[in-house]
Design an enzyme around this catalytic site. Structure first.
Site, mmCIF file in Angstrom:
data_model
loop_
_atom_site.group_PDB
_atom_site.id
_atom_site.type_symbol
_atom_site.label_atom_id
_atom_site.label_comp_id
_atom_site.label_asym_id
_atom_site.label_seq_id
_atom_site.Cartn_x
_atom_site.Cartn_y
_atom_site.Cartn_z
ATOM 1 N N ASP A 89 0.933 -1.003 0.108
ATOM 2 C CA ASP A 89 -0.182 0.086 -0.106
ATOM 3 C C ASP A 89 1.113 0.920 -0.199
ATOM 4 O O ASP A 89 1.811 0.969 0.466
ATOM 5 C CB ASP A 89 -0.825 -0.207 1.414
ATOM 6 C CG ASP A 89 -2.049 1.401 0.892
ATOM 7 O OD1 ASP A 89 -2.900 1.045 0.051
ATOM 8 O OD2 ASP A 89 -1.976 2.492 1.569
ATOM 9 N N GLU A 109 1.449 6.159 0.554
ATOM 10 C CA GLU A 109 0.084 6.897 0.737
ATOM 11 C C GLU A 109 0.499 8.523 -0.348
ATOM 12 O O GLU A 109 1.709 8.302 -0.687
ATOM 13 C CB GLU A 109 0.376 7.426 1.688
ATOM 14 C CG GLU A 109 -0.654 6.363 2.873
ATOM 15 C CD GLU A 109 -1.518 6.196 2.757
ATOM 16 O OE1 GLU A 109 -2.731 7.151 2.334
ATOM 17 O OE2 GLU A 109 -2.548 5.253 3.427
ATOM 18 N N HIS A 145 -5.124 6.035 8.587
ATOM 19 C CA HIS A 145 -5.503 5.966 6.811
ATOM 20 C C HIS A 145 -3.857 5.986 6.565
ATOM 21 O O HIS A 145 -3.567 6.704 5.640
ATOM 22 C CB HIS A 145 -6.142 6.466 6.022
ATOM 23 C CG HIS A 145 -6.448 6.744 4.684
ATOM 24 N ND1 HIS A 145 -7.343 4.936 3.963
ATOM 25 C CD2 HIS A 145 -5.501 6.739 3.473
ATOM 26 C CE1 HIS A 145 -6.874 5.183 2.681
ATOM 27 N NE2 HIS A 145 -5.866 6.615 2.216
ATOM 28 N N ASP A 200 -2.783 0.212 6.764
ATOM 29 C CA ASP A 200 -4.221 -0.388 5.216
ATOM 30 C C ASP A 200 -3.456 -1.523 4.895
ATOM 31 O O ASP A 200 -3.895 -2.822 4.662
ATOM 32 C CB ASP A 200 -3.594 0.465 4.027
ATOM 33 C CG ASP A 200 -5.097 1.872 4.995
ATOM 34 O OD1 ASP A 200 -4.761 1.670 5.327
ATOM 35 O OD2 ASP A 200 -4.562 3.162 3.848
#
Length: 276
Positions: A122, A124, A257, A262
């Site tokens: 994942d 960001e 988040h 995640d």
């Protein structure tokens, strides 16, 4: 009319009355006509005066904002300059950091079978565009026989200011990434960690677009996307966001988040989807 000042307004008001009075000694009709024109023009003149003041105020505000924007990101700009210097010294770093997005096509090798050994990933980012925005955090979980055995996570200094709209989503601020490694330092470690194992993620194509944008060649791992799997198996749900699946499977409540968090929830969701 571009630079109307208060002294011009005063002069206009004075002359507007004096001239008709003087002309009135010669011709009353002409004086009356001039006075009428003057009275009609007053609202127009006032509107122009107000609009001019508003423009001056806006220019002043924009100039102040521009100064602020230049002063705030000094540390990050210097960090970006350091990246460029490092790239000149190491061709390998150039091949990773320099983004070449022309004619880049992402083709994904989706897996239909359930996996026991895989990597969950994942990211960001500073925004939604893999062409304009940057990775600011990247994480991965190594899964063996359905169990977490290792993890990798790192913040990434993007070399730019992180937009406020992005900070509201993941909570990662400029102060948090100022001393973080740059993408050319992080990606080799990340790629080494994931090896050739199948990749799993939620809306995984989003993460892969960003990762591939930093590479000369796209990574071509086999992949599985929990969002797409959920659409097939749980079509009755109103949507297939990660938070929706977390609630459906009663996996707890995600408090943040962030990429590692995640990854953990994506792993849990995938293991549950295998049982559906």
């Amino acid at each position: 009319m571009k630079n109307i000042k208060i002294k011009h307004v005063i002069l206009y008001l004075i002359l507007g009355f004096i001239i008709p009075i003087l002309i009135g000694f010669i011709s009353v009709d002409v004086a009356a006509a001039l006075l009428l024109i003057y009275l009609i023009s007053i609202p127009v003149f006032i509107v122009l005066f107000i609009r001019n003041k508003l423009k001056e105020s806006k220019k002043k505000t924009n100039a102040e904002d521009s100064k602020t924007n230049i002063e705030i990101p000094k540390i990050l700009i210097n960090k970006k300059e350091n990246i460029k210097k490092e790239n000149k010294q190491s061709p390998k770093q150039i091949s990773i950091y320099k983004r070449n997005l022309k004619d880049r096509k992402n083709k994904y090798n989706y897996i239909n079978k359930d996996l026991k050994n895989y990597i969950v990933i994942d990211t960001e980012t500073t925004g939604l565009s893999a062409q304009r925005d940057h990775i600011i955090e990247i994480s991965a979980l190594k899964i063996k026989k359905g169990k977490i055995i290792d993890n990798y996570t790192s913040l990434v200094n993007p070399g730019i200011m992180i937009p406020k709209s992005s900070i509201k989503i993941h909570g990662i601020t400029d102060d948090m990434v100022v001393d973080a490694p740059t993408i050319d330092q992080v990606l080799p470690e990340f790629l080494d960690f994931i090896g050739n194992q199948p990749l799993i993620g939620h809306n995984l194509s989003f993460d892969l677009r960003f990762i591939n944008s930093y590479l000369n060649e796209n990574i071509n791992h086999s992949i599985a996307d929990t969002m797409l799997i959920a659409r097939k198996k749980l079509g009755f749900l109103p949507n297939h966001k990660l938070i929706t699946l977390i609630d459906y499977f009663e996996l707890g409540q995600s408090q943040e988040h962030r990429s590692l968090s995640d990854c953990i929830y994506t792993y849990k969701v995938y293991e549950k989807l295998k049982q559906e």
